[in-house]
Design an enzyme around this catalytic site. Structure first.
Site, PDB file in Angstrom:
ATOM      1  N   GLY A 121      46.018  46.465  48.277  1.00 13.61           N
ATOM      2  CA  GLY A 121      44.957  47.137  48.628  1.00 13.61           C
ATOM      3  C   GLY A 121      44.115  47.902  47.231  1.00 13.61           C
ATOM      4  CG  ASP A 171      38.610  37.643  46.392  1.00 10.04           C
ATOM      5  OD1 ASP A 171      38.035  38.028  45.272  1.00 10.04           O
ATOM      6  OD2 ASP A 171      38.907  38.551  47.243  1.00 10.04           O
ATOM      7  CE1 TYR A 220      33.698  41.753  51.257  1.00 10.92           C
ATOM      8  CE2 TYR A 220      33.476  40.496  53.213  1.00 10.92           C
ATOM      9  CZ  TYR A 220      33.329  40.742  51.726  1.00 10.92           C
ATOM     10  OH  TYR A 220      33.489  39.534  51.015  1.00 10.92           O
TER      11      TYR A 220
HETATM   12  C1  GLA Z   1      36.324  40.940  48.518  1.00 14.06           C
HETATM   13  C2  GLA Z   1      35.834  39.478  49.285  1.00 14.06           C
HETATM   14  C3  GLA Z   1      35.385  38.941  48.010  1.00 14.06           C
HETATM   15  C4  GLA Z   1      34.073  39.511  47.488  1.00 14.06           C
HETATM   16  C5  GLA Z   1      34.427  41.017  47.074  1.00 14.06           C
HETATM   17  C6  GLA Z   1      33.132  41.893  46.718  1.00 14.06           C
HETATM   18  O1  GLA Z   1      37.057  40.802  47.445  1.00 14.06           O
HETATM   19  O2  GLA Z   1      37.325  38.737  49.347  1.00 14.06           O
HETATM   20  O3  GLA Z   1      34.882  37.341  48.740  1.00 14.06           O
HETATM   21  O4  GLA Z   1      33.208  39.498  48.574  1.00 14.06           O
HETATM   22  O5  GLA Z   1      35.187  41.547  48.064  1.00 14.06           O
HETATM   23  O6  GLA Z   1      32.436  41.106  45.701  1.00 14.06           O
END
Ligand code: GLA
Length: 399
Positions: A121, A171, A220
């Site tokens: 987190g 990521d 998100y």
């Molecule tokens: C999270 C998501 C990524 C990206 C970031 C914000 O880490 O997994 O794909 O969107 O937020 O940049």
């Protein structure tokens, strides 16, 4: 918590009495380019020296026995009936099993033990490290022959479809493709990437708010939806527009009345952030670290006011370091609503910056934020293999 390989391997051997395949799967930072990946823009991440260690062997049946060392918890899933788990962590692994099967690969069950030292987190992508690391390990254990790009995409889909966070590719991509001592500029539309050299001396310091918002994943997904609404409004008059990547700021301005103010702000932030990143790469390559740092502060303001994904602890951490000697720049990092700030700092100032932040944050919140002084490492890799590997594979499709 540790990413000491021996602890994971020892536990694995105690449980199963055999030698596993061991994989190290790193967390990540992102220098600039936030919430741009799912808008098909650019990001600038790197893998860090905090990692998930996974130990895996194949079984002869269809059971997947998964042990999370840090949670002291075990979960068993059956490949013939993969269902979402009632508690959180197993879903990161079940989602990968599900995607591998959906791609047409036939695998058997596995024993898997994992642990590590990526704080959960904290916005350092512990979830992508588990997903991509597990996908990577299964690919090795069953010799599936999945290429690296397909592995990253498969891990992303498992997060998006199984865990339910409609994340971008950043990521999982950096987890697989990262290079030692390099930040990668990834074009999230073409998926081409280049190494960007940081000229000059800079340390990367992370301060962890230890705040994690229970609604972060729905917020998100909402941001992503709002950007989609912006694109829908723009493409009515400009049918060639498929993502915010295709939209100059002037065009967005000219369509201001065709979308609500929130959607306009979200889109404006993303368009500016992409431009900042491109100019920021030039700053890094020419050693203009203060100019780059300025852009990090601008990004923070955009994430706070236009994209509205910050929180007061993150804002305070950024405010504390603004103007401190030796600080080039700082901002909140990752999806937001908590997690870490990333700070670009002159190496000789690390100690004093850290002390100031600890002291001032403690004054407000009565606790000291954990600090991580990170180094940049390579992507997911095999640490060790069992001496006598005996596996079968039956790839029937592609990822
Ligand atoms: C999270 C998501 C990524 C990206 C970031 C914000 O880490 O997994 O794909 O969107 O937020 O940049």
């Amino acid at each position: 918590m540790t990413n000491d390989v021996s602890e994971t391997v020892r536990t694995f051997k105690e449980l199963y009495g055999e030698e596993p395949l061991v994989v190290r799967s790193p967390g990540r930072v992102n220098l600039i380019g936030e919430h741009t990946d799912y808008n098909l823009g650019y990001v600038l991440p790197a893998a860090i020296d905090r990692a998930i260690i996974l130990a895996v062997t194949p079984r002869t049946d269809s059971q997947c026995v998964m042990t999370a060392l840090d949670m002291k918890d075990r979960y068993i899933a059956d490949l013939n009936d993969l269902q979402p788990a009632p508690r959180g962590w197993p879903n990161y692994l079940i989602g990968v099993l599900d995607q591998i099967q959906k791609c047409g690969y036939q695998i058997r069950g596995v024993n898997c033990v994992f642990g590590g030292d990526i704080p959960i987190g904290a916005g350092l992508s512990s979830s992508a490290a588990v997903e991509a690391g597990f996908a990577f390990a299964l690919n090795e254990v069953f010799e599936l022959g999945i290429d690296r790009m397909s592995l990253a995409k498969l891990a992303q889909r498992s997060e998006s479809e199984f865990v339910g966070v409609k994340c971008g590719i950043m990521d999982q991509f950096i987890n697989i493709f990262a290079k030692e001592n390099a930040v990668l500029r990834i074009d999230c539309r073409s998926l081409e990437y280049t190494s960007v050299e940081i000229r000059g001396d800079a340390a990367i310091l992370l301060f962890n708010t230890e705040v994690s918002h229970s609604l972060a994943s729905s917020a998100y997904n909402k941001r992503r939806e709002e950007c989609g609404r912006g694109i829908a409004a723009l493409s009515r008059r400009h049918p060639h527009i498929a993502s915010l990547r295709d939209v100059p700021l002037e065009l967005l301005e000219s369509a201001r009345s065709e979308m609500d103010a929130t959607v306009f702000n979200r889109c404006a932030y993303v368009i500016r952030e992409n431009a900042r990143l491109l100019r920021g790469c030039e700053d890094l390559q020419t050693g203009r670290l203060s100019a780059f740092g300025e852009k990090m502060f601008e990004t923070h303001e955009g994430l706070k006011n236009e994209y509205e994904v910050s929180c007061r602890e993150l804002d305070q951490l950024v405010d504390i370091v603004r103007g401190l000697p030796g600080v080039y720049g700082a901002r909140m990092m990752g999806g937001g609503f908590g997690g870490c700030t990333i700070n670009l700092v002159r190496p000789d100032a690390v100690g004093s910056v850290r002390r100031t932040v600890e002291e001032r944050f403690r004054k407000t919140y009565g606790r000291t934020p954990p600090v991580y002084h990170t180094t940049i490492v390579g992507g997911t890799s095999v640490i060790s293999r069992p001496r006598a590997a005996s596996v079968t594979s039956m790839p029937e499709g592609s990822a």
